[in-house]
Enzyme design. Structure first.
Site, mmCIF file in Angstrom:
data_model
loop_
_atom_site.group_PDB
_atom_site.id
_atom_site.type_symbol
_atom_site.label_atom_id
_atom_site.label_comp_id
_atom_site.label_asym_id
_atom_site.label_seq_id
_atom_site.Cartn_x
_atom_site.Cartn_y
_atom_site.Cartn_z
ATOM 1 N N LYS A 1 32.125 70.999 4.465
ATOM 2 C CA LYS A 1 31.967 69.571 4.798
ATOM 3 C C LYS A 1 32.009 69.316 6.302
ATOM 4 C CE LYS A 1 35.520 67.992 2.482
ATOM 5 N NZ LYS A 1 36.053 69.185 1.792
ATOM 6 N N ARG B 1 39.340 60.313 -1.126
ATOM 7 C CA ARG B 1 39.788 61.469 -1.899
ATOM 8 C C ARG B 1 40.492 61.060 -3.185
ATOM 9 N NH1 ARG B 1 40.170 65.294 2.685
ATOM 10 N NH2 ARG B 1 40.940 67.314 2.093
ATOM 11 N N ARG C 1 38.597 81.439 7.273
ATOM 12 C CA ARG C 1 38.889 80.379 8.233
ATOM 13 C C ARG C 1 40.334 80.471 8.730
ATOM 14 N NH1 ARG C 1 37.482 74.332 6.497
ATOM 15 N NH2 ARG C 1 39.553 74.282 5.597
ATOM 16 N N ARG D 1 44.493 77.629 11.010
ATOM 17 C CA ARG D 1 44.985 76.358 10.439
ATOM 18 C C ARG D 1 46.190 76.638 9.576
ATOM 19 N NH1 ARG D 1 40.626 72.119 8.030
ATOM 20 N NH2 ARG D 1 42.337 71.895 6.540
ATOM 21 N N ARG E 1 45.426 73.058 -2.637
ATOM 22 C CA ARG E 1 44.424 72.091 -2.197
ATOM 23 C C ARG E 1 43.236 72.055 -3.162
ATOM 24 N NH1 ARG E 1 43.403 74.383 3.235
ATOM 25 N NH2 ARG E 1 41.697 72.916 3.465
#
Ligand code: AMP
Length: 196
Positions: free
Chosen positions: A24, A98, A137, A143, A154
């Protein structure tokens, strides 16, 4: 034509939806630039608050690290303030709404602003690919919510709280499902094709 998009103030609100790791953020940046839209990423806004150590950031940090969602009123307040302050309602929303409550608040806000949702693009990627991307990632960006447990949560939170929104937008005729598998340019091209 890019030039036409750059100068228009006609309202346009594109939602980019999909599970964590679907791409996204990358697609949102590219399409926002191309269509002359402001990218509004609630995840980026929250990370900025955490970095700056604001009260909101302090409240959000632990929630984000667990993979749960920050309360609707906090998120809606942030989005509302940003949209109301903007000279034109031309946004690409990344990671918002969301929850059904956020979707309802967005509808009410857009009503007030005299705008409506142009399209809700759902990027679809299968679970194995998602986990692989998120683990990669984690290495590249560091992160703190990309560790394996959080990633799993998540995805679960997405399935439970966000996926039902796809039906909501389908019911309004706004949903555009796009295959998110492939290189960045290929996926951008697919999204371009479904946008009016
Ligand atoms: P993202 O970068 O969009 O994946 O967001 C990272 C984290 O920020 C999420 O896992 C949530 O904890 C929080 N977050 C971002 N956007 C929202 C939202 N619209 N509603 C609730 N929490 C959010």
């Amino acid at each position: 034509m890019a030039a036409a998009h750059d100068t228009t103030t006609a309202p346009e609100v594109v939602l980019l939806m999909g599970p964590p790791g679907a791409g996204k953020g990358t697609q949102a940046s590219l399409l926002a630039e191309e269509r002359g839209l402001t990218k509004l990423s609630t995840g980026d806004m929250l990370r900025d608050h955490v970095r700056r150590g604001t009260p909101l950031g302090e409240r959000a940090q632990a929630i984000m690290e667990s993979g749960e969602l920050v309360p609707d009123d906090v998120i809606v307040g942030m989005v509302r303030a940003t949209m109301q302050a903007a000279p034109a309602v031309r946004f690409l929303l990344d990671g918002f709404p969301r929850t059904p409550a956020q979707a309802a608040s967005l509808d009410a806000l857009l009503d007030e602003l005299g705008a409506r949702i142009t399209a809700a693009v759902a990027l679809e990627v299968d679970d194995d690919e998602l986990v692989q991307r998120l683990v990669q990632r984690a290495h590249e960006e560091g992160r703190s919510d990309d560790n394996e447990d959080t990633v799993r949560n998540r995805m679960e939170v997405y399935r439970r709280q966000t996926q039902p929104l796809l039906d909501y937008y389908a019911g309004h005729g706004a949903l555009k499902r796009v295959d998110g598998l492939g290189d960045v340019d290929t996926v951008t091209g697919r999204i371009r094709e479904v946008l009016p």
